[in-house]
Design an enzyme around this catalytic site. Structure first.
Site, PDB file in Angstrom:
ATOM      1  N   HIS A   1       0.810  -1.219   0.000  1.00 36.27           N
ATOM      2  CA  HIS A   1       0.000   0.000   0.000  1.00 36.27           C
ATOM      3  C   HIS A   1       0.845   1.271   0.000  1.00 36.27           C
ATOM      4  O   HIS A   1       0.485   2.253  -0.654  1.00 36.27           O
ATOM      5  CB  HIS A   1      -0.928   0.020   1.215  1.00 36.27           C
ATOM      6  N   TYR A   2       1.942   1.271   0.756  1.00 35.89           N
ATOM      7  CA  TYR A   2       2.794   2.463   0.776  1.00 35.89           C
ATOM      8  C   TYR A   2       3.359   2.727  -0.615  1.00 35.89           C
ATOM      9  O   TYR A   2       3.308   3.848  -1.120  1.00 35.89           O
ATOM     10  CB  TYR A   2       3.937   2.282   1.779  1.00 35.89           C
ATOM     11  N   ALA A   3       3.883   1.690  -1.252  1.00 31.64           N
ATOM     12  CA  ALA A   3       4.477   1.844  -2.581  1.00 31.64           C
ATOM     13  C   ALA A   3       3.447   2.313  -3.606  1.00 31.64           C
ATOM     14  O   ALA A   3       3.694   3.251  -4.366  1.00 31.64           O
ATOM     15  CB  ALA A   3       5.101   0.520  -3.026  1.00 31.64           C
TER      16      ALA A   3
ATOM     17  N   SER B   1       0.547   3.796  -3.161  1.00 35.70           N
ATOM     18  CA  SER B   1      -0.014   5.125  -2.894  1.00 35.70           C
ATOM     19  C   SER B   1       0.991   6.228  -3.205  1.00 35.70           C
ATOM     20  O   SER B   1       0.615   7.285  -3.724  1.00 35.70           O
ATOM     21  CB  SER B   1      -0.487   5.230  -1.439  1.00 35.70           C
ATOM     22  N   LYS B   2       2.263   5.990  -2.922  1.00 40.01           N
ATOM     23  CA  LYS B   2       3.264   7.008  -3.253  1.00 40.01           C
ATOM     24  C   LYS B   2       3.469   7.118  -4.756  1.00 40.01           C
ATOM     25  O   LYS B   2       3.751   8.202  -5.278  1.00 40.01           O
ATOM     26  CB  LYS B   2       4.586   6.674  -2.550  1.00 40.01           C
TER      27      LYS B   2
END
Length: 322
Positions: A139-141, A143-144
Site C-alpha cells: 500500500h505504501y508503494a 499510494s506514493k
C-alpha cells in the site's frame, strides 16, 4: 528571501527542512494538524498554521502568500489499510496540489521515494526513467506512486511541480527506521533475510535536505530527481553499524528468503482479510528492504542540480553515537 509553505513539518524530513529554510533566512509557514505539531514547528522557527490534509480550504489559507511549497507529509507506517494510505498519500497530495495552486504558489516540491517503483523486484542501478508502480501489492508503494503521478500531471507554466526521491532516509532525529529496528531487536524478532549481503543505497537526512533545497532552486519543472549518500553499501553492514551507534549488537539469526517471502504473502493476506490492526510480522515493504538490492543512479541530480552529498555515512554514524 521568500515565504515557504511546508506540510509534514513536525516529522523527520519536514522538521529538518524547516530548520534549514529558517537558517537560510526564509519565512516558513508550516501546516499543523494538532497542538503538538504546532508547538514543534513553532519551536523550529516556523509560523504554525492550523489545518488538515483533507481540508482544501484550510490548506489554501495556510499556503496563502507563499512563493514555494514543500510537501513532506505522508503515511509511512508499516501497517494500515489501502483506504488509509490512499486517503493520506494520494487524496492528501491531491488536496495539497489544488490548495497551493489556488493560493498562487509558484513552485511545489514533492518528497517522493524509490518505493514508488517497487512491486517485489530488485532495483539495480535505477534512474528516473524507471516506471512507477501504482499497481504494487504494498500500500505504501502504490499510494506514493499514484501521488507522484498526480503531482507531475499538475505541472504547468503557472504552477511548477518537481519530485525529489531520497532513498532510505536515516540520521539523528529519525522517528521510524532506527526506532523500529531497536524495538524489533529488543523483542527478539530480528532476523536477516537470507544473508543480508545485498547492496542498498541510503540518504542521510542532511543530504535529503540539500537535495530538496537544490530541487527548489534549480530543478526543471515536471522532473524527478534521485538523491543518495553517493555509494551503495552492503545492507547487513549498514544495519549492523546503525545498531552499533546505540550500543546494540546486531543478532546473527537468519531466515531463508523463500520462507520469508511465503510468510509475507500469508501475513499480508490474513491482516488484510481480517482487517487486523498494525502490520504482520513480515510485510511486503520490510521483505523487499531486507532482501532485495536497491541501488540508484543519481547522475541526473548531480548534473542538473549540482547535487553532491554534504554528509558522509561516517559522519552520520558519529553524530548518532553522540
Amino acid at each position: 528571501m521568500s515565504v515557504v509553505f511546508v506540510t509534514g513539518g513536525s516529522g523527520f524530513v519536514g522538521g529538518r527542512l524547516i530548520a534549514r529554510l529558517v537558517a537560510d533566512g526564509h519565512t516558513v509557514r508550516a501546516l499543523a494538524r494538532s497542538d503538538t505539531a504546532a508547538a514543534r514547528v513553532g519551536a523550529l522557527g516556523a509560523v504554525a498554521v492550523r489545518g488538515d490534509m483533507d481540508d482544501v480550504a484550510s490548506l489554501r489559507t495556510a499556503a496563502q502568500g507563499s512563493d514555494l511549497a514543500f510537501h513532506c507529509a505522508a503515511r509511512t507506517t508499516r501497517g494500515g489499510s489501502r483506504a488509509a494510505f490512499w486517503a493520506d498519500n494520494v487524496d492528501g497530495t491531491a488536496n495539497v496540489v489544488r490548495a497551493t495552486r489556488e493560493a498562487g504558489v509558484r513552485r511545489l516540491v514533492h518528497v517522493g521515494t524509490e518505493a514508488a517503483l517497487m512491486a517485489g523486484q530488485a532495483l539495480v542501478g535505477v534512474d528516473e526513467t524507471a516506471a512507477l508502480r501504482p499497481d504494487s501489492p504494498a500500500h505504501y508503494a502504490s499510494s506514493k506512486a499514484a501521488a507522484e503521478q498526480f503531482v507531475l500531471a499538475a505541472n504547468s507554466a503557472e504552477f511548477e511541480t518537481i519530485v525529489l526521491r531520497p532513498r532510505f532516509v536515516w540520521g539523528a532525529g529519525d522517528t521510524t527506521v532506527l526506532p523500529e529496528l531497536l524495538a524489533t531487536v529488543a523483542a527478539g524478532r530480528f532476523a536477516w533475510i537470507g544473508d543480508g549481503r545485498h547492496l542498498i543505497d541510503t540518504t542521510h537526512i542532511d543530504n535529503v535536505i540539500e537535495g530538496l533545497c537544490l530541487a527548489a532552486e534549480r530543478g526543471r519543472p515536471g522532473e524527478v530527481y534521485f538523491v543518495t549518500d553517493g555509494e551503495p553499501v552492503v545492507f547487513r553492514e549498514f544495519i549492523t553499524e546503525l545498531l552499533a551507534t546505540q550500543d546494540v549488537t546486531a543478532p546473527t539469526r537468519s531466515v531463508p528468503a523463500g520462507v520469508a517471502k511465503v510468510a509475507a504473502g500469508v501475513g499480508e493476506a490474513v491482516w488484510r482479510g481480517l482487517r487486523l490492526k498494525g502490520a504482520p510480522p513480515v510485510d511486503y515493504m520490510s521483505l523487499w528492504l531486507s532482501s532485495k538490492e536497491c541501488t540508484i543512479d543519481t547522475t541526473k541530480a548531480r548534473t542538473e542540480l549540482g547535487y553532491a552529498p554534504v554528509r558522509t555515512r561516517t559522519a552520520g554514524f558519529a553524530e548518532l553515537r553522540g
